[in-house]
Design a protein around this motif. Structure first.
Motif, PDB file in Angstrom:
ATOM      1  N   ASP A 158       0.785  -1.233   0.000  1.00  0.00           N
ATOM      2  CA  ASP A 158       0.000   0.000   0.000  1.00  0.00           C
ATOM      3  C   ASP A 158       0.819   1.287   0.000  1.00  0.00           C
ATOM      4  OD1 ASP A 158      -2.981   0.900   0.309  1.00  0.00           O
ATOM      5  OD2 ASP A 158      -1.820   2.193   1.633  1.00  0.00           O
ATOM      6  N   HIS A 159       1.594   1.528   1.059  1.00  0.00           N
ATOM      7  CA  HIS A 159       2.368   2.773   1.113  1.00  0.00           C
ATOM      8  C   HIS A 159       3.578   2.612   2.020  1.00  0.00           C
ATOM      9  CE1 HIS A 159      -0.221   3.393   4.729  1.00  0.00           C
ATOM     10  NE2 HIS A 159       0.867   3.960   5.203  1.00  0.00           N
ATOM     11  N   LEU A 160       4.365   3.674   2.079  1.00  0.00           N
ATOM     12  CA  LEU A 160       5.649   3.643   2.777  1.00  0.00           C
ATOM     13  C   LEU A 160       5.796   4.892   3.631  1.00  0.00           C
ATOM     14  CD1 LEU A 160       8.634   2.601   3.005  1.00  0.00           C
ATOM     15  CD2 LEU A 160       9.093   3.912   0.919  1.00  0.00           C
ATOM     16  N   SER A 204      -4.938   9.008  -1.103  1.00  0.00           N
ATOM     17  CA  SER A 204      -4.573  10.113  -0.204  1.00  0.00           C
ATOM     18  C   SER A 204      -3.064  10.180  -0.003  1.00  0.00           C
ATOM     19  CB  SER A 204      -5.308   9.999   1.129  1.00  0.00           C
ATOM     20  OG  SER A 204      -4.721   9.003   1.934  1.00  0.00           O
ATOM     21  N   HIS A 205      -2.384   9.042   0.038  1.00  0.00           N
ATOM     22  CA  HIS A 205      -0.914   9.092   0.077  1.00  0.00           C
ATOM     23  C   HIS A 205      -0.306   7.764  -0.357  1.00  0.00           C
ATOM     24  CE1 HIS A 205      -1.904   7.495   4.066  1.00  0.00           C
ATOM     25  NE2 HIS A 205      -0.668   7.055   4.194  1.00  0.00           N
ATOM     26  N   ASP A 206       0.855   7.890  -0.992  1.00  0.00           N
ATOM     27  CA  ASP A 206       1.664   6.724  -1.365  1.00  0.00           C
ATOM     28  C   ASP A 206       2.948   6.705  -0.556  1.00  0.00           C
ATOM     29  OD1 ASP A 206       0.222   5.704  -3.955  1.00  0.00           O
ATOM     30  OD2 ASP A 206       0.349   7.872  -4.150  1.00  0.00           O
ATOM     31  N   HIS A 221      10.140   3.781   8.914  1.00  0.00           N
ATOM     32  CA  HIS A 221       9.168   3.832  10.003  1.00  0.00           C
ATOM     33  C   HIS A 221       8.208   2.661   9.852  1.00  0.00           C
ATOM     34  CE1 HIS A 221       5.802   5.084  12.547  1.00  0.00           C
ATOM     35  NE2 HIS A 221       6.744   5.663  13.266  1.00  0.00           N
ATOM     36  N   HIS A 222       7.564   2.570   8.693  1.00  0.00           N
ATOM     37  CA  HIS A 222       6.760   1.379   8.419  1.00  0.00           C
ATOM     38  C   HIS A 222       6.487   1.251   6.933  1.00  0.00           C
ATOM     39  CE1 HIS A 222       3.506   4.489   8.986  1.00  0.00           C
ATOM     40  NE2 HIS A 222       2.983   3.887   7.942  1.00  0.00           N
ATOM     41  N   VAL A 223       6.225   0.026   6.516  1.00  0.00           N
ATOM     42  CA  VAL A 223       5.701  -0.232   5.183  1.00  0.00           C
ATOM     43  C   VAL A 223       4.315  -0.831   5.412  1.00  0.00           C
ATOM     44  CG1 VAL A 223       6.872  -2.493   5.012  1.00  0.00           C
ATOM     45  CG2 VAL A 223       6.129  -1.310   2.918  1.00  0.00           C
ATOM     46  N   LEU A 262      -3.440  -0.624  11.884  1.00  0.00           N
ATOM     47  CA  LEU A 262      -2.915  -1.468  12.953  1.00  0.00           C
ATOM     48  C   LEU A 262      -1.406  -1.506  12.724  1.00  0.00           C
ATOM     49  CD1 LEU A 262      -4.151  -5.119  13.629  1.00  0.00           C
ATOM     50  CD2 LEU A 262      -1.752  -4.628  13.381  1.00  0.00           C
ATOM     51  N   TYR A 263      -0.615  -1.324  13.786  1.00  0.00           N
ATOM     52  CA  TYR A 263       0.840  -1.428  13.664  1.00  0.00           C
ATOM     53  C   TYR A 263       1.300  -2.651  14.437  1.00  0.00           C
ATOM     54  CZ  TYR A 263       0.751   3.354  11.904  1.00  0.00           C
ATOM     55  OH  TYR A 263       0.495   4.469  11.157  1.00  0.00           O
ATOM     56  N   VAL A 264       2.142  -3.431  13.788  1.00  0.00           N
ATOM     57  CA  VAL A 264       2.632  -4.658  14.419  1.00  0.00           C
ATOM     58  C   VAL A 264       4.104  -4.809  14.063  1.00  0.00           C
ATOM     59  CG1 VAL A 264       1.839  -6.054  12.445  1.00  0.00           C
ATOM     60  CG2 VAL A 264       2.222  -7.164  14.660  1.00  0.00           C
ATOM     61  N   ILE A 272       5.294  -2.923  10.766  1.00  0.00           N
ATOM     62  CA  ILE A 272       4.442  -3.109   9.596  1.00  0.00           C
ATOM     63  C   ILE A 272       3.078  -2.505   9.901  1.00  0.00           C
ATOM     64  CG2 ILE A 272       3.347  -4.825   8.058  1.00  0.00           C
ATOM     65  CD1 ILE A 272       6.451  -4.820   7.902  1.00  0.00           C
ATOM     66  N   GLU A 273       2.536  -1.733   8.953  1.00  0.00           N
ATOM     67  CA  GLU A 273       1.174  -1.232   9.123  1.00  0.00           C
ATOM     68  C   GLU A 273       0.237  -2.068   8.259  1.00  0.00           C
ATOM     69  OE1 GLU A 273       0.344   2.798   7.804  1.00  0.00           O
ATOM     70  OE2 GLU A 273      -1.590   2.811   8.828  1.00  0.00           O
ATOM     71  N   LEU A 274      -0.871  -2.441   8.846  1.00  0.00           N
ATOM     72  CA  LEU A 274      -1.933  -3.094   8.086  1.00  0.00           C
ATOM     73  C   LEU A 274      -3.082  -2.097   8.010  1.00  0.00           C
ATOM     74  CD1 LEU A 274      -1.695  -6.613   9.749  1.00  0.00           C
ATOM     75  CD2 LEU A 274      -0.631  -5.826   7.618  1.00  0.00           C
TER      76      LEU A 274
HETATM   77 FE    FE Z   1       1.028   4.608   7.204  1.00  0.00          FE
END
Ligand code: FE
Length: 342
Positions: A158-160, A204-206, A221-223, A262-264, A272-274
């Motif tokens: 999805d995004h980075l 809204s954002h990539d 930070h997260h993917v 959700l961050y895990v 990782i963000e879901l």
């Molecule tokens: Fe994010």
């Protein structure tokens, strides 16, 4: 005139691939394949290639063994072969070009470069499309394949989000050189840009840059990976916790982008963000960026749901600084696979 008044440029189409470094490839693969239903499509050297069931190309995620977690590269797909040529020329002019990379599994030649904070990016045009085996072809013809039966399967990359020493410098680089548009940002009372969320087309954002409170910069930070559905995010929260993974925050809703998150921490230590439901799209060509300030910051970060822990601003990968974070790895240690440790 600022870069945001210039004629909009759409030479870069999408966030298409990402390389994640993991000191525990077995654990990371268990996380993405068994728990989140990603599909392995190839192996090469110390790397394993994966895709979500709705990812169109041969891979969207490359997991590579490294002693320390973090990002290898973020891969962006150009809008056309000509668009790739134009962007490569523009990147070379900035002096941030590294060179062409050939032979990546399922990808044509990619031009590698770095952002002002140092993180490695690639841009390419040619891709190999994933072709499902006959038994995996969906009756729904616009699906890339049948929905997998393992875990709670994410649909796609999805995004980075990268932690930046200087958010503005990185924001301006990707705006001017790659055509990213600013959707939303955070500006502190000291007039420092603490976060910028930017888009290529109508999402809204990539990509997002958030200020690295440690001052390091250039870290992951997260993917993020997409479910596109609240229930699947809740199912994932159930499965992840039931299998010993540590959820850092969520499920909850961001104000910025309105996305459900959700961050895990995956077993390699990367955040990782879901994403459950995506918040909103931007179709307005004269969209004015939304700026969140100190008085409304909490709503920007979490619209509703529990607040994020303080380590959210300091923990990134690689994480060379001491952190008070409890432990990003409270999972059942998978057996070491010597293949990836040589
Ligand atoms: Fe994010």
């Amino acid at each position: 005139m600022t870069q945001f008044d210039a004629e909009p440029m759409y030479d870069v189409a999408e966030f298409a691939s990402f390389e994640l470094f993991s000191p525990d490839v077995d654990g990371t693969l268990w996380f993405f394949k068994d728990l989140l239903g990603m599909i392995e499509t190839g192996r090469s050297g110390n790397s394993v290639y994966l895709r979500g069931w709705q990812d169109h190309y041969q891979h969207s995620l490359k997991v590579t063994y490294r002693e320390t977690p973090g990002m290898g590269f973020a891969g962006w797909r150009a809008m056309s072969a000509q668009a790739l040529d134009r962007r490569v020329a523009a990147i070379k002019e900035t002096g941030r070009g590294i060179g062409w990379v050939e032979g990546e599994y399922g990808m044509g030649p990619a031009y590698e470069f770095s952002l002002p904070d140092g993180s490695v990016q690639r841009i390419n045009w040619e891709v190999e499309y994933f072709k499902p085996a006959p038994s995996e072809i969906s009756i729904v013809q616009n699906r890339v394949q049948r929905r997998p039966l393992s875990g709670v399967p994410i649909k796609a990359l999805d995004h980075l989000n990268m932690m930046a020493k200087n958010v503005t410098t990185n924001k301006e680089f990707v705006a001017e050189v790659l055509g990213f548009k600013l959707s939303e940002n955070i500006v502190t009372s000291a007039n420092v840009e603490a976060g910028a969320w930017m888009r290529l087309q109508t999402r809204s954002h990539d990509v997002a840059f958030t200020k690295d409170a440690t001052g390091e910069g250039g870290r992951l930070h997260h993917v993020a990976f997409l479910f596109g559905n609240s229930q699947h995010l809740n199912d994932a929260a159930d499965v992840l916790t039931d299998h010993g993974l540590e959820i850092e925050a969520g499920p909850a809703h961001h104000g910025i982008s309105q996305a459900e998150f959700l961050y895990v921490f995956e077993p390699g230590g990367n955040r990782i963000e879901l994403v459950g439901t995506l918040g909103y799209d931007i179709h307005d060509p004269s969209w004015q960026p939304i700026t969140w300030r100190q008085d409304n910051l909490e709503t920007a970060i979490v619209w509703y749901g529990s607040p994020l822990p303080p380590e959210f601003d300091t923990y990134g990968t690689p994480n060379s600084i001491p952190t008070n974070y409890r432990t990003p790895n409270r999972y059942i240690q998978a057996e070491a696979n010597q293949l990836f440790r040589k």
